[in-house]
Design a protein around this motif. Structure first.
Motif, PDB file in Angstrom:
ATOM      1  N   UNK A   1       0.857  -1.192   0.000  1.00  0.00           N
ATOM      2  CA  UNK A   1       0.000   0.000   0.000  1.00  0.00           C
ATOM      3  C   UNK A   1       0.886   1.232   0.000  1.00  0.00           C
ATOM      4  N   UNK A   2       0.577   2.169  -0.879  1.00  0.00           N
ATOM      5  CA  UNK A   2       1.302   3.439  -0.845  1.00  0.00           C
ATOM      6  C   UNK A   2       0.777   4.262   0.330  1.00  0.00           C
ATOM      7  N   UNK A   3       1.457   5.377   0.587  1.00  0.00           N
ATOM      8  CA  UNK A   3       1.103   6.215   1.740  1.00  0.00           C
ATOM      9  C   UNK A   3       0.347   7.458   1.261  1.00  0.00           C
ATOM     10  N   UNK A   4      -0.939   7.504   1.589  1.00  0.00           N
ATOM     11  CA  UNK A   4      -1.766   8.649   1.195  1.00  0.00           C
ATOM     12  C   UNK A   4      -1.876   9.701   2.301  1.00  0.00           C
ATOM     13  N   UNK A   5      -1.110   9.583   3.353  1.00  0.00           N
ATOM     14  CA  UNK A   5      -1.238  10.524   4.471  1.00  0.00           C
ATOM     15  C   UNK A   5      -1.031  11.959   4.000  1.00  0.00           C
ATOM     16  N   UNK A   6      -2.013  12.831   4.197  1.00  0.00           N
ATOM     17  CA  UNK A   6      -1.870  14.225   3.740  1.00  0.00           C
ATOM     18  C   UNK A   6      -0.726  14.929   4.469  1.00  0.00           C
ATOM     19  N   UNK A   7      -0.127  15.890   3.773  1.00  0.00           N
ATOM     20  CA  UNK A   7       0.890  16.720   4.435  1.00  0.00           C
ATOM     21  C   UNK A   7       0.586  18.209   4.272  1.00  0.00           C
TER      22      UNK A   7
END
Lengths: 90, 361
Positions: free
Chosen positions: B189-195
């Motif tokens: 899974x890629x990382x979709x965490x917003x920044x």
């Protein structure tokens, strides 16, 4: 307190928002309100309440409002969905 | 005004006025029986499971829950009280049918950390049965004999109004990469965490007793795709070949949320996931088959686009319906093909008040 109004033992020294205008936005439209028509009100805020499920797959936009010294403008975009508005004043 | 009554606060602004209805606290909204917070994920064909920890770590998913109140009014304004410091919250939808009002809300944290939600409404909208006047005190009526202020219903006292805008992008740093080298299974899974977030300063200090009202406009999503195709040797001595192809796709749908760090006057407009999914398909032809497998992959990809998301989430939202309404429905959630945001140029007003003004414990 030396003067004024007390409610439930609390001095009513703060201002509070009242409803000065309200309406519904069901299609693309612009509503203009003249501030001078609302006696004694010096601060206005427009609150929008969506009245349904937001369809994010339809790229829906919410309505907007702006105001200058004399006029409040409420705009419902063409791809908006039904909203209500309350113009609050104090 | 030439007649009637008007009272002013120490800020020289109106407290109550016989021309206008005050806005009053109308009651606490409750979670309908049988409704539990959900984290909807794609569970259709070729889906990759999103564990609880993955939903948090890679998809930054919040919880969607629902509140309702029976209130016979035409206008209602919901305020929420975050469950804990730095909780992200977004009011997603407000639905009125008959005498019932429903609010769909997205929040961060655990499923048991849903905020409290309170309903406010114009006093003139409330049925007379819900307003009890005393034999003493103040009752103010307008020219139409409508009750517009009473000391029995404390008016909406707003400490601060802040204009909230969300960023035009959700994430600008790398998501990472996922692929497969021809295997039929995949757990990547890629990382979709917003920044991306915006900090807006107000004038009122946030605390555990503050109530907030805002319906954010911004929403959007992030997407990731990867695919490859080729041939591999097979047959006797590897003299024959067979084609293979794989495709990977994942996405996260986001809503603009707002956080109110306590003991500060700041409000942070950020992003919280409300729907996510990932899928992977691997196909290979028979040994000696020379056809192209792209058509199969293409059919697989079509599952995830646009309105089809409504179908794929139906299972994930089972049990999460708007109870008691004649038009039963579920939140509209979208699967994204590319990174995009919507309605970010439209700022929204945040109103702040305090539970103590209304005797809310």
């Amino acid at each position: 307190m030396a003067y004024g109004i007390q409610v439930d033992g609390l001095n009513l020294t703060y201002s509070a928002f009242s409803v000065v205008a309200k309406g519904s936005l069901n299609s693309a439209t612009t509503v203009n309100l003249t501030k001078n028509n609302y006696d004694d009100i010096t601060e206005f805020e427009v609150v929008f309440t969506p009245t349904g499920i937001r369809d994010t797959s339809d790229e829906e936009l919410r309505p907007t409002s702006s105001q200058n010294s004399s006029t409040i403008t409420i705009t419902q975009p063409s791809n908006g969905t039904p909203h209500q508005y309350l113009v609050l004043g104090r | 005004m030439s007649y009637g009554v008007v009272a002013y606060g120490t800020d020289s602004k109106v407290t109550f006025h016989s021309n206008y209805s005050s806005v009053v606290y109308a009651g606490q909204m409750s979670v309908p029986s049988g409704v539990s917070p959900v984290q909807p994920t794609y569970t259709g064909d070729h889906h990759l499971a999103l564990s609880s920890s993955l939903r948090d770590s890679n998809y930054d998913m919040g919880w969607i829950t629902q509140y309702e109140i029976t209130l016979d009014v035409d206008y209602m304004v919901p305020f929420y009280c975050p469950d804990h410091d730095n909780q992200d919250v977004a009011i997603m939808d407000i639905i009125n049918e008959g005498t019932k009002w429903v609010v769909n809300l997205l929040f961060s944290g655990t499923s048991s950390q849903a905020p409290d939600v309170y309903a406010f409404a114009p006093l003139t909208e409330l049925p007379s049965s819900s307003v009890t006047l005393s034999d003493y005190g103040i009752a103010v009526y307008d020219s139409g004999s409508n009750l517009v202020f009473t000391d029995n219903k404390r008016p909406l006292r707003v400490d601060d109004v802040v204009t909230i805008s969300h960023s035009n992008s959700i994430k600008t740093n790398s998501k990472g990469a996922c692929g497969t080298s021809g295997h039929s299974t995949n757990t990547c899974h890629v990382d979709f965490t917003p920044n991306q977030s915006s900090t807006i300063s107000g004038s009122t200090t946030n605390s555990s007793s503050k109530l907030y009202s805002i319906v954010p406009s911004a929403y959007g999503g992030l997407a990731y795709t990867n695919s490859a195709s080729g041939t591999s040797s097979c047959g006797l001595f590897g003299l024959i070949s067979r084609p293979w192809a794989w495709s990977y796709k994942s996405w996260a749908s986001f809503r603009g949320v707002v956080r109110h760090p306590r003991n500060t006057t700041n409000h942070i407009a950020g992003w919280e996931g409300d729907f996510g999914g990932a899928a992977h398909q691997y196909v290979q032809g028979d040994c000696g088959f020379s056809g192209f497998l792209g058509a199969l992959i293409g059919a697989f990809l079509a599952v995830f686009t646009g309105g089809a998301a409504l179908l794929v989430i139906s299972g994930a939202l089972a049990g999460f319906v708007i109870a008691g309404l004649t038009t039963s429905t579920t939140p509209s959630l979208k699967a994204y093909d590319t990174d995009e945001t919507f309605d970010t140029s439209n700022s929204a007003k945040l109103m702040i008040t305090d539970k103590t003004y209304y005797g809310i414990s």
